[in-house]
Design a protein around this motif. Sequence first.
Motif, short mmCIF file in Angstrom:
data_model
loop_
_atom_site.label_atom_id
_atom_site.label_comp_id
_atom_site.label_asym_id
_atom_site.label_seq_id
_atom_site.Cartn_x
_atom_site.Cartn_y
_atom_site.Cartn_z
N THR A 333 32.39 118.54 26.89
CA THR A 333 30.96 118.49 26.57
C THR A 333 30.28 119.85 26.73
O THR A 333 29.11 119.98 26.39
CB THR A 333 30.22 117.45 27.43
N LEU A 392 26.27 115.45 15.28
CA LEU A 392 27.06 115.40 16.52
C LEU A 392 28.13 114.32 16.43
O LEU A 392 29.25 114.51 16.90
CB LEU A 392 26.16 115.13 17.71
N ALA A 395 30.94 115.70 14.50
CA ALA A 395 31.28 117.08 14.82
C ALA A 395 32.79 117.26 15.02
O ALA A 395 33.39 116.60 15.87
CB ALA A 395 30.54 117.52 16.08
N ASN A 397 35.29 116.30 13.31
CA ASN A 397 36.11 115.11 13.11
C ASN A 397 37.44 115.47 12.45
O ASN A 397 37.57 116.49 11.77
CB ASN A 397 35.37 114.07 12.27
N GLY A 429 37.13 120.17 20.82
CA GLY A 429 36.48 118.90 21.04
C GLY A 429 36.57 117.95 19.87
O GLY A 429 36.89 118.34 18.74
N SER A 431 35.19 114.30 17.63
CA SER A 431 34.02 113.58 17.13
C SER A 431 34.04 112.17 17.68
O SER A 431 35.04 111.71 18.25
CB SER A 431 34.04 113.54 15.60
N THR A 432 32.96 111.44 17.46
CA THR A 432 32.91 110.06 17.93
C THR A 432 33.67 109.12 16.99
O THR A 432 33.59 107.90 17.16
CB THR A 432 31.46 109.57 18.08
N VAL A 442 36.21 108.08 21.55
CA VAL A 442 35.38 109.18 22.06
C VAL A 442 33.92 108.75 22.00
O VAL A 442 33.39 108.50 20.91
CB VAL A 442 35.59 110.45 21.22
N SER A 445 29.54 113.30 22.47
CA SER A 445 29.64 114.48 21.63
C SER A 445 28.57 115.45 22.08
O SER A 445 27.52 115.06 22.57
CB SER A 445 29.47 114.14 20.16
N SER A 446 28.86 116.74 21.89
CA SER A 446 27.97 117.78 22.38
C SER A 446 27.90 118.92 21.38
O SER A 446 28.87 119.24 20.69
CB SER A 446 28.49 118.30 23.73
N SER A 447 26.74 119.57 21.34
CA SER A 447 26.58 120.76 20.51
C SER A 447 26.93 122.03 21.27
O SER A 447 26.84 123.12 20.70
CB SER A 447 25.14 120.85 20.00
N ILE A 451 30.88 123.92 16.21
CA ILE A 451 31.03 122.77 15.33
C ILE A 451 31.38 123.31 13.95
O ILE A 451 30.53 123.83 13.23
CB ILE A 451 29.74 121.92 15.29
#
Length: 765
Positions: A333, A392, A395, A397, A429, A431-432, A442, A445-447, A451
């Motif tokens: 994150t 997000l 992000a 993916n 990282g 993606s959801t 997952v 998600s974070s910026s 990305i």
Amino acid sequence: MKITGYTDRMSVQPGENIKFMVNSHHKKYKAEIVRLIHGDSDPKGPGVKIEKIAARVNKEYNGRKQDIHMGSYIKFDAHRIFEQISSFSLQAMIFPTTPELGTQGILTKWSPADQTGYGLFIDEKGCLALWIGDKKGNVEKISTNQPLVSGCWYFVGGSFDADSGKMTIFQEAVISKTNGRFSLPYGADNQNISNEKNIKVQPCADNNAPFLIASIFEKKSEGKYKVINRYNGKIDRPRMASIALSKEEMTAWIDHPSGEGLVAAWDFSEGITKKGFKELEKVYDKSPNQIHGETVNHPTRAMTGYNWTSEEQNFVHAPEQYGAIHFHDDDLTDAKWDVDFEWKVPDNLKSGVYAAHVCAGDDEDYITFFVRPKKGQPTAKTVLIIPTASYLAYANNRFQDIPLAQLMFGRAPVVQQEDMYLGEHAEYGLSTYDHHNDGTGVCFSSSLRPILNMRPKYRHNLSPSLWQFNADLHLVDWLTEKGFDFDVITDQDLHLEGAELLNQYRVAITGSHPEYYSGQMLDAIEDFQSDGGRFMYMGSNGFYWVVAFHPENPNIMEVRKNYGNQGWKSKPGEIHLSFTGEQGSIWKHRGRAPQKICGTGYVAEGFEVSSYYRRTEESFDPKVDWIFEGIDKDEKIGDFGLVGGGAAGLELDIYDTELGTPSHAVIIASSENHTSVYMPVAEELYFNIPGLSGAENPRVRADMVYYPTPNGGAVFSTSSIAYCGSLSHNNYDNNISQLTENVLRRFLSDQPLPWGEKEQALTKS
């Protein structure tokens, strides 16, 4: 992909500073602030449009490599009690999810550099093990020699008696009817193992290694560490003693830790309130020592513990059954890069979509951010709500890795450079829509990381061309080309400031896919409409998933999935959001179907060719036919476009009064002739039966809808993600562009909207 970066925030206003973090494999790189207008490189369209902005940060910088260290764990500040240990006991309830992946730390104070310390581990064979290393680097290990089974709770413990030199270890399967993969203890007898041996090695606890839960630290350089041997799975009720406890004594400590030798009794359910976790990153020690810890990279909380009975599905109602934290070796994150440069946004900078263009040779990145107007100082009557929550969610993916992707898309996914890079760099990282290495979904998600699919020129493999960010630039470009003044805000701004932010504007416009929404965002939209705001929903599958933002750090978003179309499903009892305690999944199942917001809601998807709309008989009524001014009566609406070749495609919304479409709403056009790749979404189905595809099912369509709202407001909905991709066709001279312009100009005017007498009464206070 030798240069990448991110910002410390997605939304910034004039007068504020924004920080840029850059990783560069080049010794030097150049940075330049740019305004992004059109990001689609398709030669059939107007092409990429990027404007340079004069800024003091436009210059050359020294490049440096910045690493990302993924994996979640709990860290503790240095404490003398950890370093003065000779005899000790370590115990916990654990639910391993990848024991076969080899060495993983559970409760550790271990230095891999000099092989000193102590710790409870899963060893290289997937068995529970206890390690002890002395100051000379001599190591003793003891194992149960019985591989742990994934998805099963275990009571585990290990101890060492410094006086006798005795090491002991045990594991015991803890199986109930509801707490794991198994409901009866078939074969569990061979999982209940204990082992012991006498050794001469004494643990070197004063080894500068921190005490951690779920990993160990490896020193990289002075002051720089990374976590290794990262654990996958849940941990519940970890305990530590400064004496060698028997198994019976450890059993008593599961729920009632007290007495001689108690070092720490961590309770992961502590901090649960009726509104979620009070401090999500903090874990509490209930012992007199108060050795509290801090989670890193947001392991998942609000997770069922070893004692979950299934009688309660919400963690806030039974916190004692939610004493588990789920750790993942690929959680991320915050990349925690150092700042390379910082820019104060000028007071006179126009609200819009911007980026720092960083480049070295042929390598480049666009570090995207959004400039809103100063708070309380709108610069236009129109506001575009950028759907950053959806950015997000998608992000980085990795849809190309989904085995069924080719069937879903009706074609082989087209893989971009960014997709290939992400396939080799998991540290950027997930993606959801992705799964962790242990197969669980997952939910964060974070910026605060690069990305790679939120940049101009990127062509998404889910769509025949564009998806999310660049698809929304189609709309930014159209508004710009048509000369409309507009401000930009993000949905995170909307989440934080509510309807007060929107009420400064006459017209609010969504992006092409505002799929992920918080309750605060929905409230703001509905209150804006109630107050007479005019609302243009320019996409599909909007207002769908329930999300929440971290209360102190809105860069981080949480979602739990179930019931709808999804890449994964939450496990039983784990659908509620840890940030807020509210039920996750889709808004429809919380009584807030999208039809209540915009008159239409998600009905079907097909990631193939797009189709067109056909006007309805109702559209010729004088109260709505102004929408089609300048358009021939019989022509197809939007049988062209940059997204699948038509304006109606990818995902489609439908009118449905049972779900909340106002009874006075009018379907002014509907799409037709969708292919068999288009299918109803999961929550629309009661049974799977033949004949449901777009080629056969009349419900597989997009309904273009218009209706008035109180106080002179109105709603116009396109109900298709592909719609904005048709705006620029034929140099912006086409019926989709004309129709949209008719609506927006009428919405902006002070002239009352034409409507029938009965319906006009609805617009009065």
